[in-house]
Design a protein around this motif. Structure first.
Motif, PDB file in Angstrom:
ATOM      1  N   ARG A 120      26.853  43.903  62.387  1.00 22.15           N
ATOM      2  CA  ARG A 120      28.005  43.860  63.401  1.00 22.15           C
ATOM      3  C   ARG A 120      28.752  42.561  62.889  1.00 22.15           C
ATOM      4  NH1 ARG A 120      25.542  43.434  69.005  1.00 22.15           N
ATOM      5  NH2 ARG A 120      25.006  45.689  68.453  1.00 22.15           N
ATOM      6  N   VAL A 121      28.558  41.634  62.363  1.00 20.87           N
ATOM      7  CA  VAL A 121      29.413  40.408  61.658  1.00 20.87           C
ATOM      8  C   VAL A 121      30.331  40.925  60.475  1.00 20.87           C
ATOM      9  CG1 VAL A 121      29.357  38.183  60.755  1.00 20.87           C
ATOM     10  CG2 VAL A 121      27.979  38.432  62.545  1.00 20.87           C
TER      11      VAL A 121
ATOM     12  N   VAL B 131      34.926  38.930  64.922  1.00 28.02           N
ATOM     13  CA  VAL B 131      35.990  38.299  65.888  1.00 28.02           C
ATOM     14  C   VAL B 131      36.703  36.944  65.080  1.00 28.02           C
ATOM     15  CG1 VAL B 131      36.934  37.116  68.070  1.00 28.02           C
ATOM     16  CG2 VAL B 131      35.072  38.930  67.649  1.00 28.02           C
ATOM     17  N   GLN B 132      37.785  37.157  64.649  1.00 25.20           N
ATOM     18  CA  GLN B 132      38.452  36.056  64.001  1.00 25.20           C
ATOM     19  C   GLN B 132      38.718  34.620  64.545  1.00 25.20           C
ATOM     20  OE1 GLN B 132      38.869  36.377  60.594  1.00 25.20           O
ATOM     21  NE2 GLN B 132      38.086  38.471  60.633  1.00 25.20           N
ATOM     22  N   GLY B 133      38.574  33.787  63.773  1.00 27.29           N
ATOM     23  CA  GLY B 133      38.517  32.427  64.494  1.00 27.29           C
ATOM     24  C   GLY B 133      37.336  31.792  64.977  1.00 27.29           C
ATOM     25  N   THR B 134      36.318  32.577  65.126  1.00 25.82           N
ATOM     26  CA  THR B 134      35.096  31.975  65.587  1.00 25.82           C
ATOM     27  C   THR B 134      34.423  31.225  64.494  1.00 25.82           C
ATOM     28  OG1 THR B 134      33.599  33.636  65.056  1.00 25.82           O
ATOM     29  CG2 THR B 134      34.701  33.795  67.156  1.00 25.82           C
ATOM     30  N   MET B 135      33.309  30.471  64.869  1.00 25.22           N
ATOM     31  CA  MET B 135      32.415  29.508  63.823  1.00 25.22           C
ATOM     32  C   MET B 135      31.885  30.480  62.817  1.00 25.22           C
ATOM     33  SD  MET B 135      29.389  27.292  64.437  1.00 25.22           S
ATOM     34  CE  MET B 135      28.005  28.395  63.765  1.00 25.22           C
TER      35      MET B 135
ATOM     36  N   ASN C 238      34.598  32.243  60.459  1.00 22.39           N
ATOM     37  CA  ASN C 238      35.077  31.195  59.543  1.00 22.39           C
ATOM     38  C   ASN C 238      34.306  30.974  58.387  1.00 22.39           C
ATOM     39  OD1 ASN C 238      37.231  30.776  61.016  1.00 22.39           O
ATOM     40  ND2 ASN C 238      36.693  28.714  61.835  1.00 22.39           N
ATOM     41  N   MET C 239      32.790  30.752  58.606  1.00 22.20           N
ATOM     42  CA  MET C 239      31.796  30.698  57.493  1.00 22.20           C
ATOM     43  C   MET C 239      31.557  32.057  56.849  1.00 22.20           C
ATOM     44  SD  MET C 239      30.101  28.037  57.608  1.00 22.20           S
ATOM     45  CE  MET C 239      29.296  26.813  58.258  1.00 22.20           C
ATOM     46  N   PHE C 240      31.727  33.193  57.377  1.00 22.81           N
ATOM     47  CA  PHE C 240      31.561  34.369  56.739  1.00 22.81           C
ATOM     48  C   PHE C 240      32.834  34.486  55.763  1.00 22.81           C
ATOM     49  CE2 PHE C 240      32.580  38.973  56.322  1.00 22.81           C
ATOM     50  CZ  PHE C 240      31.498  39.439  55.993  1.00 22.81           C
ATOM     51  N   ASN C 241      34.232  34.091  56.267  1.00 25.03           N
ATOM     52  CA  ASN C 241      35.236  34.452  55.420  1.00 25.03           C
ATOM     53  C   ASN C 241      35.066  33.491  54.199  1.00 25.03           C
ATOM     54  OD1 ASN C 241      36.432  36.403  56.884  1.00 25.03           O
ATOM     55  ND2 ASN C 241      37.315  34.762  58.117  1.00 25.03           N
ATOM     56  N   ALA C 242      34.309  32.363  54.239  1.00 29.01           N
ATOM     57  CA  ALA C 242      34.175  31.262  53.124  1.00 29.01           C
ATOM     58  C   ALA C 242      33.282  31.996  52.217  1.00 29.01           C
ATOM     59  CB  ALA C 242      33.771  30.041  53.811  1.00 29.01           C
ATOM     60  N   VAL C 243      32.328  32.680  52.779  1.00 26.98           N
ATOM     61  CA  VAL C 243      31.167  33.190  51.960  1.00 26.98           C
ATOM     62  C   VAL C 243      31.897  34.301  51.042  1.00 26.98           C
ATOM     63  CG1 VAL C 243      28.758  34.417  51.892  1.00 26.98           C
ATOM     64  CG2 VAL C 243      29.255  32.498  53.302  1.00 26.98           C
ATOM     65  N   VAL C 244      32.540  35.353  51.599  1.00 21.90           N
ATOM     66  CA  VAL C 244      33.012  36.432  51.037  1.00 21.90           C
ATOM     67  C   VAL C 244      34.373  36.436  50.296  1.00 21.90           C
ATOM     68  CG1 VAL C 244      31.523  37.948  52.680  1.00 21.90           C
ATOM     69  CG2 VAL C 244      33.962  37.607  53.043  1.00 21.90           C
ATOM     70  N   LYS C 245      34.971  35.400  50.458  1.00 25.63           N
ATOM     71  CA  LYS C 245      36.367  35.189  49.747  1.00 25.63           C
ATOM     72  C   LYS C 245      36.338  35.775  48.303  1.00 25.63           C
ATOM     73  CE  LYS C 245      37.973  31.077  49.465  1.00 25.63           C
ATOM     74  NZ  LYS C 245      38.552  29.695  49.731  1.00 25.63           N
ATOM     75  N   SER C 246      35.373  35.286  47.351  1.00 31.04           N
ATOM     76  CA  SER C 246      35.126  35.907  46.240  1.00 31.04           C
ATOM     77  C   SER C 246      34.027  36.563  45.908  1.00 31.04           C
ATOM     78  CB  SER C 246      35.267  34.693  44.908  1.00 31.04           C
ATOM     79  OG  SER C 246      36.434  33.870  45.182  1.00 31.04           O
TER      80      SER C 246
ATOM     81  N   LEU D 112      33.211  24.253  57.506  1.00 29.57           N
ATOM     82  CA  LEU D 112      32.012  23.279  58.336  1.00 29.57           C
ATOM     83  C   LEU D 112      32.466  23.072  59.855  1.00 29.57           C
ATOM     84  CD1 LEU D 112      29.378  22.206  57.039  1.00 29.57           C
ATOM     85  CD2 LEU D 112      30.717  19.932  57.071  1.00 29.57           C
ATOM     86  N   PRO D 113      31.505  23.723  60.736  1.00 28.71           N
ATOM     87  CA  PRO D 113      31.849  23.029  62.074  1.00 28.71           C
ATOM     88  C   PRO D 113      31.798  21.631  62.211  1.00 28.71           C
ATOM     89  CG  PRO D 113      30.050  24.677  61.767  1.00 28.71           C
ATOM     90  CD  PRO D 113      30.329  24.228  60.556  1.00 28.71           C
ATOM     91  N   MET D 114      32.656  21.169  62.933  1.00 32.90           N
ATOM     92  CA  MET D 114      32.957  19.564  63.447  1.00 32.90           C
ATOM     93  C   MET D 114      31.741  19.076  63.912  1.00 32.90           C
ATOM     94  SD  MET D 114      35.737  19.245  62.596  1.00 32.90           S
ATOM     95  CE  MET D 114      37.323  20.163  62.082  1.00 32.90           C
TER      96      MET D 114
END
Ligand SMILES: *[C@@H]1O[C@H](CO)[C@@H](O)[C@H](O)[C@H]1NC(C)=O
Ligand SMILES: *[C@@H]1O[C@H](CO)[C@@H](O)[C@H](O)[C@H]1NC(C)=O
Length: 168
Positions: A88-89, A94-98, A101-109, A134-136
């Protein structure tokens, strides 16, 4: 509560760094071979993963547990954990969630497909950097992260990471 707010504000202002000391992956031999997980970058802040998937994956459940400690002499304590449906992820994020954000960092390259099933073949993730996402609320501390991937009932991949978050 006030203590928490002060710390959240403080963390928002500070740019933080992560140094990874240890990165281990174990995948069931029926699911993958040539699995390689290693730390890269001059600051040891990047993660690289490569594997050859031997079986198509059509259901991915993910469990993430983050433990922290503030001194090397004490044991890690659970800070936070989360279960989610990996299919599902990757499909309707849903963009902009924690998690996104993590997922986009992982799949960028990465050549990871953006929907299930995940087909057989070589999958790579290069230079994963989670410093920016990294979540605050994660404190500057030593980190122990465990990620377990399940297909239906069966555990097929274990990832464990040790590192440290520092203020720049
Ligand atoms: C994952 O780790 C657990 C314990 O930490 C172990 O029992 C299990 O065999 C591991 N699974 C894989 C696929 O390596
Ligand atoms: C990954 O990072 C290393 C070191 O910073 C760099 O040499 C390499 O070109 C990068 N690879 C990709 C695919 O971005």
């Amino acid at each position: 509560m006030i203590w928490l707010l002060i710390h959240l504000i403080h963390y928002t202002g500070a740019k933080r760094r992560i140094r990874w000391d240890c990165f281990d992956c174990q995948m069931g031999t029926q699911y993958a071979d040539q699995m390689n997980c290693h730390v890269g970058g001059i600051r040891r802040s990047l993660l690289n993963v490569e594997l050859n998937l031997l079986e198509e994956l059509d259901a991915i459940k993910v469990y993430v547990k983050i433990s922290t400690r503030f001194k090397p002499t004490i044991t890690y304590r659970k800070f936070f954990d989360i279960n989610f449906n990996g299919c599902r992820v990757i499909a309707d994020m849903v963009q902009g969630t924690m998690v996104s954000n993590m997922f986009n960092a992982v799949v960028k390259s990465s050549n990871q497909p953006r929907k299930c099933p995940i087909k057989k073949g070589v999958i790579y993730y290069n230079n994963i950097s989670i410093e920016e996402s990294l979540p605050m609320f994660v404190p500057s501390a030593q980190l122990f992260i465990q990620v377990d991937f399940y297909s239906r009932r069966e555990l097929y991949l274990n990832v464990s990471l040790r590192g440290e978050i520092t203020e720049k």
